[in-house]
Design an enzyme around this catalytic site. Structure first.
Site, PDB file in Angstrom:
ATOM      1  N   HIS A 199       0.840  -1.193   0.000  1.00 41.60           N
ATOM      2  CA  HIS A 199       0.000   0.000   0.000  1.00 41.60           C
ATOM      3  C   HIS A 199       0.879   1.247   0.000  1.00 41.60           C
ATOM      4  CE1 HIS A 199      -3.101   2.821   1.040  1.00 41.60           C
ATOM      5  NE2 HIS A 199      -4.001   1.873   0.941  1.00 41.60           N
TER       6      HIS A 199
ATOM      7  N   TYR B 127      -7.780  10.664   4.763  1.00 47.62           N
ATOM      8  CA  TYR B 127      -7.761  11.576   5.912  1.00 47.62           C
ATOM      9  C   TYR B 127      -8.661  12.759   5.563  1.00 47.62           C
ATOM     10  CZ  TYR B 127      -3.541   9.065   7.376  1.00 47.62           C
ATOM     11  OH  TYR B 127      -2.647   8.098   7.762  1.00 47.62           O
TER      12      TYR B 127
ATOM     13  N   PRO C 285      -2.795   6.411  17.787  1.00 50.26           N
ATOM     14  CA  PRO C 285      -2.872   5.733  16.479  1.00 50.26           C
ATOM     15  C   PRO C 285      -2.849   6.696  15.291  1.00 50.26           C
ATOM     16  CG  PRO C 285      -4.994   5.611  17.623  1.00 50.26           C
ATOM     17  CD  PRO C 285      -4.043   6.316  18.548  1.00 50.26           C
TER      18      PRO C 285
ATOM     19  N   LYS D  19       2.050   3.891  14.282  1.00 50.82           N
ATOM     20  CA  LYS D  19       3.447   3.537  14.565  1.00 50.82           C
ATOM     21  C   LYS D  19       3.610   2.494  15.679  1.00 50.82           C
ATOM     22  CE  LYS D  19       5.481   6.715  11.955  1.00 50.82           C
ATOM     23  NZ  LYS D  19       5.872   6.271  10.628  1.00 50.82           N
TER      24      LYS D  19
ATOM     25  N   TYR E 200       6.246   8.883   7.327  1.00 46.68           N
ATOM     26  CA  TYR E 200       4.974   8.151   7.366  1.00 46.68           C
ATOM     27  C   TYR E 200       5.220   6.638   7.323  1.00 46.68           C
ATOM     28  CZ  TYR E 200       0.053   7.309   6.020  1.00 46.68           C
ATOM     29  OH  TYR E 200      -1.257   6.911   5.978  1.00 46.68           O
TER      30      TYR E 200
HETATM   31  P1  FAD Z   1      -0.195  -5.302  23.080  1.00 48.29           P
HETATM   32  O1  FAD Z   1      -0.495  -5.639  21.659  1.00 48.29           O
HETATM   33  O2  FAD Z   1      -1.154  -4.463  23.841  1.00 48.29           O
HETATM   34  O3  FAD Z   1       0.009  -6.673  23.850  1.00 48.29           O
HETATM   35  C1  FAD Z   1       0.134  -6.714  25.260  1.00 48.29           C
HETATM   36  C2  FAD Z   1      -0.316  -8.089  25.720  1.00 48.29           C
HETATM   37  O4  FAD Z   1      -0.120  -8.176  27.135  1.00 48.29           O
HETATM   38  C3  FAD Z   1      -1.811  -8.342  25.478  1.00 48.29           C
HETATM   39  O5  FAD Z   1      -1.980  -9.584  24.851  1.00 48.29           O
HETATM   40  C4  FAD Z   1      -2.435  -8.300  26.886  1.00 48.29           C
HETATM   41  O6  FAD Z   1      -3.558  -9.161  27.008  1.00 48.29           O
HETATM   42  C5  FAD Z   1      -1.267  -8.774  27.741  1.00 48.29           C
HETATM   43  N1  FAD Z   1      -1.306  -8.304  29.131  1.00 48.29           N
HETATM   44  C6  FAD Z   1      -1.670  -7.083  29.592  1.00 48.29           C
HETATM   45  N2  FAD Z   1      -1.542  -7.033  30.924  1.00 48.29           N
HETATM   46  C7  FAD Z   1      -1.082  -8.246  31.321  1.00 48.29           C
HETATM   47  C8  FAD Z   1      -0.746  -8.807  32.588  1.00 48.29           C
HETATM   48  N3  FAD Z   1      -0.857  -8.098  33.718  1.00 48.29           N
HETATM   49  N4  FAD Z   1      -0.295 -10.090  32.626  1.00 48.29           N
HETATM   50  C9  FAD Z   1      -0.168 -10.822  31.475  1.00 48.29           C
HETATM   51  N5  FAD Z   1      -0.481 -10.336  30.255  1.00 48.29           N
HETATM   52  C10 FAD Z   1      -0.924  -9.063  30.183  1.00 48.29           C
HETATM   53  N6  FAD Z   1      -0.062   0.491  15.483  1.00 48.29           N
HETATM   54  C11 FAD Z   1       0.493   0.452  14.245  1.00 48.29           C
HETATM   55  O7  FAD Z   1       1.727   0.276  14.141  1.00 48.29           O
HETATM   56  N7  FAD Z   1      -0.256   0.588  13.096  1.00 48.29           N
HETATM   57  C12 FAD Z   1      -1.612   0.785  13.144  1.00 48.29           C
HETATM   58  O8  FAD Z   1      -2.263   0.859  12.087  1.00 48.29           O
HETATM   59  C13 FAD Z   1      -2.241   0.854  14.459  1.00 48.29           C
HETATM   60  N8  FAD Z   1      -3.577   1.005  14.582  1.00 48.29           N
HETATM   61  C14 FAD Z   1      -4.148   0.965  15.841  1.00 48.29           C
HETATM   62  C15 FAD Z   1      -5.522   1.094  15.949  1.00 48.29           C
HETATM   63  C16 FAD Z   1      -6.123   1.062  17.218  1.00 48.29           C
HETATM   64  C17 FAD Z   1      -7.610   1.224  17.338  1.00 48.29           C
HETATM   65  C18 FAD Z   1      -5.324   0.867  18.375  1.00 48.29           C
HETATM   66  C19 FAD Z   1      -5.960   0.803  19.752  1.00 48.29           C
HETATM   67  C20 FAD Z   1      -3.954   0.720  18.263  1.00 48.29           C
HETATM   68  C21 FAD Z   1      -3.347   0.773  17.007  1.00 48.29           C
HETATM   69  N9  FAD Z   1      -1.977   0.644  16.859  1.00 48.29           N
HETATM   70  C22 FAD Z   1      -1.406   0.675  15.625  1.00 48.29           C
HETATM   71  C23 FAD Z   1      -1.132   0.431  18.049  1.00 48.29           C
HETATM   72  C24 FAD Z   1      -0.770  -1.050  18.224  1.00 48.29           C
HETATM   73  O9  FAD Z   1      -1.917  -1.860  18.177  1.00 48.29           O
HETATM   74  C25 FAD Z   1      -0.012  -1.258  19.544  1.00 48.29           C
HETATM   75  O10 FAD Z   1       1.027  -0.316  19.598  1.00 48.29           O
HETATM   76  C26 FAD Z   1       0.565  -2.677  19.637  1.00 48.29           C
HETATM   77  O11 FAD Z   1      -0.456  -3.612  19.867  1.00 48.29           O
HETATM   78  C27 FAD Z   1       1.609  -2.767  20.768  1.00 48.29           C
HETATM   79  O12 FAD Z   1       2.058  -4.090  20.884  1.00 48.29           O
HETATM   80  P2  FAD Z   1       2.525  -4.655  22.300  1.00 48.29           P
HETATM   81  O13 FAD Z   1       2.937  -6.079  22.062  1.00 48.29           O
HETATM   82  O14 FAD Z   1       3.472  -3.726  22.935  1.00 48.29           O
HETATM   83  O15 FAD Z   1       1.228  -4.593  23.228  1.00 48.29           O
END
Ligand code: FAD
Length: 385
Positions: free
Chosen positions: A68, A198, A290, A294, A382
């Site tokens: 994309h 956008y 979001p 990133k 971006y």
């Molecule tokens: P998470 O994916 O949040 O994973 C954390 C994990 O830890 C989860 O499975 C949770 O259940 C678990 N957990 C939490 N607390 C505990 C605990 N106490 N004990 C054990 N397990 C626990 N980012 C992009 O790069 N591109 C996008 O297009 C984008 N769009 C988004 C759209 C939305 C609506 C949202 C909300 C976010 C978006 N993001 C996007 C951000 C992205 O989803 C997050 O930054 C990403 O999921 C971070 O990954 P992570 O592994 O750090 O955390």
């Protein structure tokens, strides 16, 4: 090695450690089904794909992801497209839903013999300043238990146990809340256009992002504190059509709203990303709004940097990578934050915006429309992390 959380950060870390023979366990609060169906991100940067490929983790996204490279801006009296895939460094996104990436990473980790304890909630990390940190957990049946390891990786997001366990004064939290919220919607309908959309409108921002041929993500700026379920489907479609100026630029493809949630565009960064034997990765290290997609990309990048440093420390006795982990990650995090906030300012009138600020925002959009230099800068930031 104990990893808290089976999101993109925890699963990339687990896979790389396992491939290097480092014993690890992932503790995950949710069920496997929940982890594999949580729809969030969808736009993977070129560097994220390179990181995943380096560790043999990119097969699914190459098979099912879509390249994309175009976004479209719509404002009062102006509509323009940027083919960012041929601007800047000439890099594109790969559109691949986060839940599919998580499913691939999890399947790969389990097939390689990795351990995940689902429905096991980390309650606290104790004695992180020593050489044998302890993770206190609640088992699926509610009983308390504990895990001990040389290191703990906090990949459990912004509300996880890793952040909660940091003693006062151990890290500094930089925080910004521009007071803006989005209603995030997943709609069971094909994308309405072949670009990220956008729309800047006096009633607030609206966004369109492809996910799969069957599902599309839309965003509507909403009031702070507004509940997602107060929006009827009729109101959602009316606002989307109005703000995206569907009458002028083409109708939206409608379908049922299958998921909705309000997201506050808050951001923070913790510094440093280490407290003794506890490391912070992904959203636990810093939360990105979001607005520039990133968060998941940074999570993958940081997980790789930590994995390499842990392999050096645990397999080769060289702790220098761990000592430098925080300093390596923070410049990437701040660059992503800077661009996310630039996007927030571009796309929204802030609460209480003056006519002067509004005119500056229009001038910025006009510069993006007409200046090749500005467009190259935009494209580089971006797609880049
Ligand atoms: P998470 O994916 O949040 O994973 C954390 C994990 O830890 C989860 O499975 C949770 O259940 C678990 N957990 C939490 N607390 C505990 C605990 N106490 N004990 C054990 N397990 C626990 N980012 C992009 O790069 N591109 C996008 O297009 C984008 N769009 C988004 C759209 C939305 C609506 C949202 C909300 C976010 C978006 N993001 C996007 C951000 C992205 O989803 C997050 O930054 C990403 O999921 C971070 O990954 P992570 O592994 O750090 O955390």
């Amino acid at each position: 090695m104990v990893i808290l959380g089976a999101g993109p950060a925890g699963l990339v870390l687990g896979n790389v450690l396992l491939a290097h023979g480092i014993d690890c366990v992932i503790l995950e609060r949710a069920t496997r089904a929940h982890v594999q169906s949580r729809a969030r991100a969808g736009f993977l940067a070129a560097n994220t794909v390179r990181v995943l490929d380096r560790h043999g983790l990119g097969e699914g996204l190459h098979r099912r992801g879509q390249a994309h490279g175009t976004c479209e801006f719509r404002t009062e009296g102006c509509r323009f497209r940027l083919d960012y895939g041929s601007l800047g460094r000439g890099e594109q996104h790969t559109v691949y839903p986060q839940q599919e990436l998580v499913t691939d990473l999890l399947t790969r980790y389990l097939d390689a013999g990795g351990q995940v304890r689902f429905e096991t909630e980390a309650v606290a990390v104790r004695e992180a300043d020593g050489a044998r940190p302890r993770v206190e957990v609640r088992e699926p049946d509610g009983r308390p238990a504990r895990w001990q390891a040389r290191y703990v990786a906090g990949c459990d997001g912004r509300h996880g146990a890793a952040r909660r366990s940091l003693p006062a004064g151990a890290v500094r939290r930089h925080h910004r809340d521009p007071g803006i919220s989005w209603l995030g919607l997943l709609i069971e309908a094909p994308p309405s256009m072949d670009a990220v959309g956008y729309a800047v409108h006096e009633r607030g921002f609206a966004g369109h992002m492809a996910r799969t041929p069957e599902v599309t993500r839309y965003y509507l700026q909403c009031g702070r504190g507004e509940a997602a379920d107060t929006w009827s489907e009729e109101r959602i479609w009316d606002e989307l059509a109005l703000r995206m100026r569907a009458g002028e630029h083409g109708a939206l493809r409608r379908g049922p709203v299958v998921q909705r949630a309000v997201v506050d565009l808050e951001s923070d960064v913790l510094e440093p990303l280490r407290h003794g034997s506890l490391f912070l990765v992904g959203d636990a290290a810093g939360l990105l709004s979001p607005s520039a997609a990133k968060g998941a990309n940074l999570a993958v990048l940081e997980a790789e940097l930590l994995a390499v440093a842990l392999v050096d420390a645990l397999a080769h006795g060289d702790p220098r990578g761990l000592d430098g982990y925080s300093a390596r990650c923070l410049p990437f995090i701040w660059r992503a934050q800077e661009f996310s906030h630039w996007m927030i300012q571009l796309l929204h009138g802030s609460p209480g915006e003056t006519s002067f600020q509004q005119a500056l925002r229009c001038a910025r959009i006009e510069s993006l429309r007409t200046s090749r230099t500005h467009q190259d800068w935009f494209a580089e930031h971006y797609v880049g992390v």
